[in-house]
Write a protein that holds these residues in place. Structure first.
Motif, mmCIF file in Angstrom:
data_model
loop_
_atom_site.group_PDB
_atom_site.id
_atom_site.type_symbol
_atom_site.label_atom_id
_atom_site.label_comp_id
_atom_site.label_asym_id
_atom_site.label_seq_id
_atom_site.Cartn_x
_atom_site.Cartn_y
_atom_site.Cartn_z
ATOM 1 N N ALA A 174 0.834 -1.192 0.000
ATOM 2 C CA ALA A 174 0.000 0.000 0.000
ATOM 3 C C ALA A 174 0.875 1.250 0.000
ATOM 4 O O ALA A 174 1.986 1.257 0.518
ATOM 5 C CB ALA A 174 -0.901 -0.009 1.228
ATOM 6 N N ALA A 220 -4.686 1.049 -0.260
ATOM 7 C CA ALA A 220 -5.034 -0.367 -0.385
ATOM 8 C C ALA A 220 -5.136 -0.956 1.011
ATOM 9 O O ALA A 220 -4.555 -0.418 1.963
ATOM 10 C CB ALA A 220 -3.982 -1.117 -1.212
ATOM 11 N N PRO A 221 -5.873 -2.069 1.187
ATOM 12 C CA PRO A 221 -5.996 -2.669 2.518
ATOM 13 C C PRO A 221 -4.650 -3.121 3.069
ATOM 14 O O PRO A 221 -3.729 -3.463 2.309
ATOM 15 C CB PRO A 221 -6.919 -3.873 2.274
ATOM 16 C CG PRO A 221 -7.624 -3.577 0.999
ATOM 17 C CD PRO A 221 -6.669 -2.783 0.165
ATOM 18 N N SER A 224 -2.638 -5.441 6.420
ATOM 19 C CA SER A 224 -2.737 -6.364 7.536
ATOM 20 C C SER A 224 -1.975 -5.765 8.713
ATOM 21 O O SER A 224 -0.911 -5.167 8.527
ATOM 22 C CB SER A 224 -2.148 -7.733 7.165
ATOM 23 O OG SER A 224 -2.891 -8.332 6.119
ATOM 24 N N GLU A 259 -9.451 -0.717 10.874
ATOM 25 C CA GLU A 259 -9.333 -0.149 9.532
ATOM 26 C C GLU A 259 -10.707 0.274 9.025
ATOM 27 O O GLU A 259 -11.711 -0.407 9.255
ATOM 28 C CB GLU A 259 -8.718 -1.153 8.563
ATOM 29 C CG GLU A 259 -8.399 -0.552 7.188
ATOM 30 C CD GLU A 259 -7.653 -1.528 6.286
ATOM 31 O OE1 GLU A 259 -6.516 -1.223 5.895
ATOM 32 O OE2 GLU A 259 -8.233 -2.588 5.970
ATOM 33 N N LYS A 298 -12.937 1.470 5.595
ATOM 34 C CA LYS A 298 -12.955 1.405 4.132
ATOM 35 C C LYS A 298 -13.121 2.802 3.543
ATOM 36 O O LYS A 298 -13.550 3.726 4.242
ATOM 37 C CB LYS A 298 -14.079 0.476 3.674
ATOM 38 C CG LYS A 298 -13.868 -0.974 4.066
ATOM 39 C CD LYS A 298 -14.999 -1.857 3.547
ATOM 40 C CE LYS A 298 -14.774 -3.318 3.930
ATOM 41 N NZ LYS A 298 -15.875 -4.194 3.449
ATOM 42 N N GLN A 325 -9.520 7.594 1.490
ATOM 43 C CA GLN A 325 -9.253 6.238 1.037
ATOM 44 C C GLN A 325 -9.252 5.330 2.283
ATOM 45 O O GLN A 325 -9.900 5.657 3.271
ATOM 46 C CB GLN A 325 -7.935 6.201 0.266
ATOM 47 C CG GLN A 325 -7.947 7.114 -0.974
ATOM 48 C CD GLN A 325 -6.735 6.959 -1.851
ATOM 49 O OE1 GLN A 325 -6.361 5.853 -2.238
ATOM 50 N NE2 GLN A 325 -6.098 8.076 -2.187
ATOM 51 N N TYR A 326 -8.571 4.197 2.226
ATOM 52 C CA TYR A 326 -8.513 3.332 3.405
ATOM 53 C C TYR A 326 -7.818 4.080 4.552
ATOM 54 O O TYR A 326 -6.895 4.878 4.330
ATOM 55 C CB TYR A 326 -7.732 2.053 3.107
ATOM 56 C CG TYR A 326 -8.443 1.110 2.166
ATOM 57 C CD1 TYR A 326 -9.329 0.144 2.643
ATOM 58 C CD2 TYR A 326 -8.223 1.174 0.790
ATOM 59 C CE1 TYR A 326 -9.980 -0.725 1.788
ATOM 60 C CE2 TYR A 326 -8.870 0.313 -0.091
ATOM 61 C CZ TYR A 326 -9.742 -0.641 0.416
ATOM 62 O OH TYR A 326 -10.387 -1.488 -0.445
ATOM 63 N N LEU A 348 -6.177 3.342 8.524
ATOM 64 C CA LEU A 348 -5.849 2.574 9.722
ATOM 65 C C LEU A 348 -5.913 3.545 10.889
ATOM 66 O O LEU A 348 -5.196 4.548 10.919
ATOM 67 C CB LEU A 348 -4.456 1.955 9.614
ATOM 68 C CG LEU A 348 -3.967 1.183 10.842
ATOM 69 C CD1 LEU A 348 -4.904 0.029 11.177
ATOM 70 C CD2 LEU A 348 -2.545 0.664 10.628
#
Length: 441
Positions: free
Chosen positions: A38, A60-61, A63, A131, A133, A139-140, A142
């Motif tokens: 990301a 982008a997502p 982890s 997180e 969306k 955008q994404y 966290l």
């Protein structure tokens, strides 16, 4: 970073990872790297009296995982799919010295394709890491929310501010029976919910009236944005502060601001704060927006039991109720005690009182600005759902109208709007004094 922050499997591995992480950090300071997963879009830190929020926005997502360490207290977050970048290192400089919860932030390359973030804390916190969306302009994201284990109590803060403002109040003042008041949602327990019988009323005890002032939006949620970049959250806070100053000289009033700075407060928490201090009135301040730039005027809204009074009111309520999606709420950890205030527990009496209150404010606003509608409108605003507090939402003007946007930024206009709201509050309280109850309630 400290060795234990690297979560080693052995002493040798500890030393190796420490050297590797430090080396990566030094390398990144010398030559910025590009994230292979990301891409970081922005980093933001929002310190507030209630909690501190840290936000990483990315395209982008990701982890991630987190854990706590003690002595000193630290929150450690591992983020996969991200390398160190200059933007990420900006976090170090974004920590405010006055932040009540965060002391400092350190970042390092923990291992390949994993960034470790270590947040040193000033007090014990209960972290929420989640997180969001993409939505609206974002955008994404966290999100790291650091809530103190012992959260501040709005009632005690209000009583302390009252004492600081008026230490020589003539006549006896009742000590509040805290067990008879609604428990703070964060601290509710079976023991706290058992209320003692209220003390016998003493006619000499002073009866304060409490007004909750709610500046709309804040922090991650900017609200509506005008053509020239004016953000609703800034306008609402400025008007709310002016309103507080105007009412602060009234010895019979206590004033609560649901937020006193640029930070995000979820809609149910705003209502919960007002109920915690047993507010007599709730005023939510906003600045309207519409798809057509020529629409103008001030509006006042109350809650509705049977749908909105117009399609525009329904659209506006839907838009305002989405504030929690924009601002970002961790739905997985949402306190059910706070969430309950979003249930429509409204009563006919509350709505009727709200309509009278709204009309008193509307009559004052029409002396300052054109009215968008000559009557109080109604819709299902989540922030107006306190079942026992007359509550109104004021759209001071259309920030989407270039002329009104300019006025909303003007100090003199903000002062006139605040004076109109203050006049409406005084007029309503004079004509419809609140029902008797615990004198300090």
């Amino acid at each position: 970073m400290r060795a234990e922050e690297l979560d080693p499997e052995s002493d040798g591995e500890r030393r190796r990872r420490l050297i590797q992480g430090a080396g990566a950090l030094i390398l990144s300071l010398a030559s910025p790297q590009i994230a292979r997963g990301a891409t970081l879009v922005g980093v933001r830190v929002w310190p507030a009296p209630d909690y501190t929020r840290l936000t990483l926005e990315h395209d982008a997502p990701l982890s991630f995982s987190h854990f706590m360490l003690r002595d000193p207290m630290r929150l450690v977050v591992d983020i996969e799919g991200l390398d160190l970048t200059p933007q990420l290192k900006e976090l170090v400089g974004k920590v405010d010295a006055g932040d009540p919860y965060v002391a400092l932030i350190r970042v390092g390359q923990n291992r390949a394709n994993v960034v470790r973030m270590v947040i040193e804390l000033k007090v014990e916190v209960t972290p929420q890491v989640f997180e969001l969306k993409p939505i609206g302009q974002y955008q994404y994201r966290l999100v790291l929310d650091m809530h103190p284990t012992e959260p501040p109590d709005p009632l005690m803060a209000l009583l302390q501010s009252q004492g600081a403002r008026d230490p020589n109040t003539s006549g006896p003042v009742a000590e509040p029976d805290l067990s008879a008041l609604p428990a703070s949602p964060e601290r509710a327990s079976p023991e706290r919910r058992i209320a003692k019988p209220p003390p016998r009323a003493d006619p000499d005890l002073k009866r304060y009236l409490t007004v909750a002032i709610d500046p709309g939006h804040g922090g991650e949620d900017p609200g509506a944005i005008g053509r020239h970049g004016t953000q609703e959250k800034d306008v609402t806070l400025a008007i709310a502060n002016r309103l507080r100053r105007m009412l602060d000289g009234d010895p019979d009033l206590r004033l609560l601001l649901t937020r006193d700075g640029d930070f995000f407060v979820p809609l149910p928490t705003r209502v919960a704060k007002a109920r915690r201090v047993q507010a007599d009135l709730f005023v939510s301040i906003h600045a309207d927006a519409w798809i057509k730039p020529d629409v103008r005027g001030s509006s006042v809204f109350a809650l509705s039991e049977r749908g909105a009074t117009s399609s525009a009111a329904a659209w506006l309520a839907k838009h305002e109720n989405e504030a929690d999606l924009i601002g970002g709420v961790n739905l997985g950890a949402h306190d059910p005690g706070i969430a309950r205030v979003l249930i429509d527990l409204s009563t006919t009496a509350q709505i009727n009182d709200s309509l009278r209150f709204g009309n008193a404010v509307l009559r004052e606003l029409e002396q300052v600005n054109t009215l968008h509608k000559p009557r109080v409108e109604q819709a299902g605003f989540a922030v107006l759902k306190a079942p026992d507090i007359p509550s109104i939402l004021i759209e001071t003007a259309f920030i989407s109208n270039p002329d009104e946007e300019k006025r909303l930024k003007d100090d003199a206009y903000q002062e006139r709007i605040a004076a109109a709201i203050a006049g409406g509050i005084r007029a309503y309280l004079k004509k419809y004094p609140p029902r008797p109850r615990n004198p300090m309630g």
